[in-house]
Every structure is written in C-alpha cells, then in structure tokens.
Scaffold this motif. Structure first.
Motif, PDB file in Angstrom:
ATOM      1  N   PRO A 134       3.116  23.608   1.815  1.00  0.00           N
ATOM      2  CA  PRO A 134       4.220  23.752   2.775  1.00  0.00           C
ATOM      3  C   PRO A 134       4.343  25.198   3.275  1.00  0.00           C
ATOM      4  CG  PRO A 134       5.075  23.593   0.535  1.00  0.00           C
ATOM      5  CD  PRO A 134       3.597  23.395   0.440  1.00  0.00           C
ATOM      6  N   PHE A 135       4.604  25.338   4.570  1.00  0.00           N
ATOM      7  CA  PHE A 135       4.790  26.659   5.177  1.00  0.00           C
ATOM      8  C   PHE A 135       6.175  26.764   5.812  1.00  0.00           C
ATOM      9  CE2 PHE A 135       0.084  26.065   5.772  1.00  0.00           C
ATOM     10  CZ  PHE A 135      -0.320  27.065   4.899  1.00  0.00           C
ATOM     11  N   LYS A 136       6.666  27.973   5.866  1.00  0.00           N
ATOM     12  CA  LYS A 136       7.922  28.267   6.565  1.00  0.00           C
ATOM     13  C   LYS A 136       7.783  29.644   7.192  1.00  0.00           C
ATOM     14  CE  LYS A 136      12.946  28.548   5.897  1.00  0.00           C
ATOM     15  NZ  LYS A 136      14.047  28.461   4.889  1.00  0.00           N
ATOM     16  N   ASP A 137       7.888  29.681   8.507  1.00  0.00           N
ATOM     17  CA  ASP A 137       7.751  30.948   9.239  1.00  0.00           C
ATOM     18  C   ASP A 137       6.444  31.660   8.898  1.00  0.00           C
ATOM     19  OD1 ASP A 137      10.288  30.503  10.376  1.00  0.00           O
ATOM     20  OD2 ASP A 137      11.278  31.482   8.683  1.00  0.00           O
ATOM     21  N   GLU A 171       4.641  31.600   6.214  1.00  0.00           N
ATOM     22  CA  GLU A 171       4.379  31.905   4.806  1.00  0.00           C
ATOM     23  C   GLU A 171       4.479  30.634   3.964  1.00  0.00           C
ATOM     24  OE1 GLU A 171       3.454  34.919   3.881  1.00  0.00           O
ATOM     25  OE2 GLU A 171       3.717  35.684   5.924  1.00  0.00           O
ATOM     26  N   ASP A 200       5.923  28.145   1.553  1.00  0.00           N
ATOM     27  CA  ASP A 200       7.318  27.850   1.218  1.00  0.00           C
ATOM     28  C   ASP A 200       7.369  27.310  -0.218  1.00  0.00           C
ATOM     29  OD1 ASP A 200       9.907  26.948   0.975  1.00  0.00           O
ATOM     30  OD2 ASP A 200       9.856  25.642   2.738  1.00  0.00           O
ATOM     31  N   THR A 247      10.178  24.563  -1.191  1.00  0.00           N
ATOM     32  CA  THR A 247       9.800  23.194  -0.827  1.00  0.00           C
ATOM     33  C   THR A 247       8.652  22.701  -1.701  1.00  0.00           C
ATOM     34  OG1 THR A 247      10.536  23.491   1.451  1.00  0.00           O
ATOM     35  CG2 THR A 247       8.929  21.740   1.045  1.00  0.00           C
ATOM     36  N   LYS A 272       1.456  15.854   7.519  1.00  0.00           N
ATOM     37  CA  LYS A 272       2.552  16.823   7.562  1.00  0.00           C
ATOM     38  C   LYS A 272       3.645  16.377   8.540  1.00  0.00           C
ATOM     39  CE  LYS A 272       1.526  21.233   5.640  1.00  0.00           C
ATOM     40  NZ  LYS A 272       1.509  22.690   5.845  1.00  0.00           N
ATOM     41  N   GLN A 286       7.468  15.689   7.455  1.00  0.00           N
ATOM     42  CA  GLN A 286       8.588  16.285   8.201  1.00  0.00           C
ATOM     43  C   GLN A 286       9.607  15.208   8.578  1.00  0.00           C
ATOM     44  OE1 GLN A 286       7.725  17.643  12.191  1.00  0.00           O
ATOM     45  NE2 GLN A 286       9.174  19.341  12.002  1.00  0.00           N
ATOM     46  N   ASP A 321       9.051  18.200   4.327  1.00  0.00           N
ATOM     47  CA  ASP A 321       8.205  19.324   4.701  1.00  0.00           C
ATOM     48  C   ASP A 321       8.631  19.788   6.084  1.00  0.00           C
ATOM     49  OD1 ASP A 321       5.321  20.553   3.727  1.00  0.00           O
ATOM     50  OD2 ASP A 321       5.467  20.542   5.907  1.00  0.00           O
ATOM     51  N   SER A 322       8.345  21.039   6.393  1.00  0.00           N
ATOM     52  CA  SER A 322       8.683  21.559   7.716  1.00  0.00           C
ATOM     53  C   SER A 322       7.737  21.041   8.786  1.00  0.00           C
ATOM     54  CB  SER A 322       8.616  23.092   7.705  1.00  0.00           C
ATOM     55  OG  SER A 322       7.269  23.526   7.565  1.00  0.00           O
ATOM     56  N   GLU A 369       5.046  22.489   9.439  1.00  0.00           N
ATOM     57  CA  GLU A 369       4.356  23.666   9.973  1.00  0.00           C
ATOM     58  C   GLU A 369       2.931  23.773   9.440  1.00  0.00           C
ATOM     59  OE1 GLU A 369       4.951  28.505   9.624  1.00  0.00           O
ATOM     60  OE2 GLU A 369       6.742  27.231   9.668  1.00  0.00           O
TER      61      GLU A 369
END
Length: 295
Positions: free
Chosen positions: A18-21, A23, A25, A28, A257, A261, A266-267, A269
């Motif tokens: 999982p990624f957020k912005d 990076e 995450d 999560t 993914k 979401q 998950d985002s 991303e």
C-alpha cells in the motif's frame, strides 16, 4: 519420500504494497496483514509482482520485509520475494530477509537476461547453498522471458534447501512433469489453476485474489486437499468468475488495487509506470465485486 516444503501447503497471499502520497503506507499495511492472519492464511508473500517490487528501492524492499516479519510475529509464515536477474543481488536480498527472520525465500527466475538452463541451475544453487532459508523457485516465463524447464527443476529439487516451486507457466503438463520428477511442494502461481494443479498433486496457491477473499481461497484449497471434488469445483467456479472478470481487466496489480480501494482496504495508489484502472474498467470491476457479494 516426504514432500519438501509441505509446511507451506495451503494459501499463501501475494500481498500488495500500500502507498500513500508516494510512500509505503505502513498503517494500512498492518491492517492488511492482520486481515490475513484472522482469515487463517498460511503464508504472506510480500514484495513480489503483486507487491510492485520493481518500483521499490532496495531500502524500501528490505524495510517492507522487516515490517511484515515483525508484524506477523510468528503468527503466520512470511516468504518474501527476493529474486533478481543478478545472482549477487538476489543473494544480498535473501540474506537480508534471512536476517529479518523470514521463513522462506521466493526466488523469481532471473529475468530479461535469459540465462541458459545451466545458468538457471547455478543461480538457484548458489542461493540454496549460501543461505539457510528454504527456497521456492518461481517460474513465470510470461514475465521473465524464459521458462525453467522441468528437467532443470528436477535437478534443483535434489538440493536440500530448494523445497518448493511456484508454478506460473500456465501449463498443467509442466506442473505434472515437475510433480512426477521431484518431491517439491508445488504451489500454483495462477488463481484459476489452483484446483487443476492440486488435482495432479499440487498443495496450494500463492494467490492474488487472496488479498480480498482469503477465506474463499482457503475453502477451495481445503476441499481439494481432502478430496471433496464437488465442494472444490463449486469454489473453483465461484472464484474463477471473480478472477477472470477482475484480474483480466489490466496488468496485475492494477485491478486488484482498484478493487481493494473500492472495498476500503487500500488507497489504490501505484507508482509509475503502473497506472490506475480506467473508468470503463472501474465500472466493470464494480459490477464484478457487486455480483460476487463484496459490494
């Protein structure tokens, strides 16, 4: 002779990262790991194809492995992807995973440089002999560009630390040949082929769909393992429709993914060159998840 690697039979899940912005995450990620432990999954396989390992730095790769091992805390097995097209690099990643406390190593066939069969043998032999982790040979010629032939896998199966093969050639004949010539634990690398492979002696799957429906995949594997063909076929057909209509929308893990979401897990991303599922794909995916009863 007893099957090597049998303690990895069942469901292993090829975890997303999982990624957020931009990076990783980890908050999560922790919830995703706990979700698998609660479901009764046998093993977690982070930083593989589904985990977008090609777009992780080596530092991120090692941190993710360490995080998964620490979060698992012995409650579930961990077999990270540590392969490379460079034997020296694969060895370094494997030793790092071993130091972190991983239970086994998932070794994709060297890709792009297309080794000879002897090159494949010497690559995996070095990894098996220079580290203490059980090794799972991951054969996926559709991504790597070259098949590890069954005769080569039979040679590798004679080495003590090579205990498993992740069979993702899509060939029941190749899986049958490997099973007939080795005592390795064979795990399907394709969700849709889990039942056929188990019917000829395979012992489980390293699953993509297990990210969202682990209990359903476990039900399939357990029914096949106890010889309940009727129940196994029912689960197979149920999962086949989901996998066909979800995973067929785009390259893995793009549709997975997107599904996670939609399910709030998950985002969605990803990192370039992986791009999000388009609007038409998302419409189809939503209908698939709804029909399955997930939405």
């Amino acid at each position: 002779m007893a099957t090597k690697g049998k303690d990895f039979a069942g469901l292993s899940v090829a975890l997303v990262t999982p990624f957020k912005d931009g990076e990783v995450d980890y908050e999560t990620f922790r919830s995703q790991i706990e979700f698998q432990i609660e479901a009764g999954t046998t093993c977690l396989c982070p930083v593989g194809t589904t985990g977008e390992s090609p777009t992780l730095t080596h530092e991120e790769h090692e941190r993710v492995v360490d995080f998964v091992v620490q979060t698992a805390a012995g409650r579930i097995k961990v077999m990270p992807g540590v392969g490379s097209n460079s034997t020296a690099e694969a060895l370094r990643l494997t030793k790092s995973a071993e130091k972190a406390g991983a239970d086994a190593a998932l070794q994709v066939a060297p890709y792009y440089n297309k080794p000879t069969q002897e090159g494949f043998y010497q690559h995996f032999k070095a990894l098996a002999e220079e580290t203490g982790l059980p090794q799972c040979v991951y054969n996926i010629p559709g991504r790597t560009g070259k098949n590890i032939e069954p005769e080569t896998i039979a040679r590798l199966g004679e080495l003590e630390n090579i205990t498993m093969v992740k069979e993702a050639t899509g060939s029941l004949d190749q899986a049958s040949q490997v099973l007939a010539s080795t005592n390795l634990t064979l795990l399907s690398g394709d969700d849709s082929l889990t039942l056929p492979f188990m019917a000829v002696g395979g012992e489980g799957v390293i699953s993509v769909a297990g990210n969202i429906v682990p209990k359903d995949v476990i039900a399939l594997v357990e029914a096949a393992a106890r010889g309940d063909l009727h129940a196994a076929c029912q689960q197979h057909h149920k999962l086949f429709t989901l996998c066909r209509d979800m995973l067929g929308l785009a390259t893995n893990p793009i549709p997975l993914k997107a599904a996670m979401q939609m399910l709030g897990r998950d985002s969605g991303e990803m990192r370039l060159p992986m791009t999000p599922l388009d609007d038409a794909g998302r419409t189809k995916l939503k209908a698939t998840l709804t029909a399955y009863g997930l939405l």
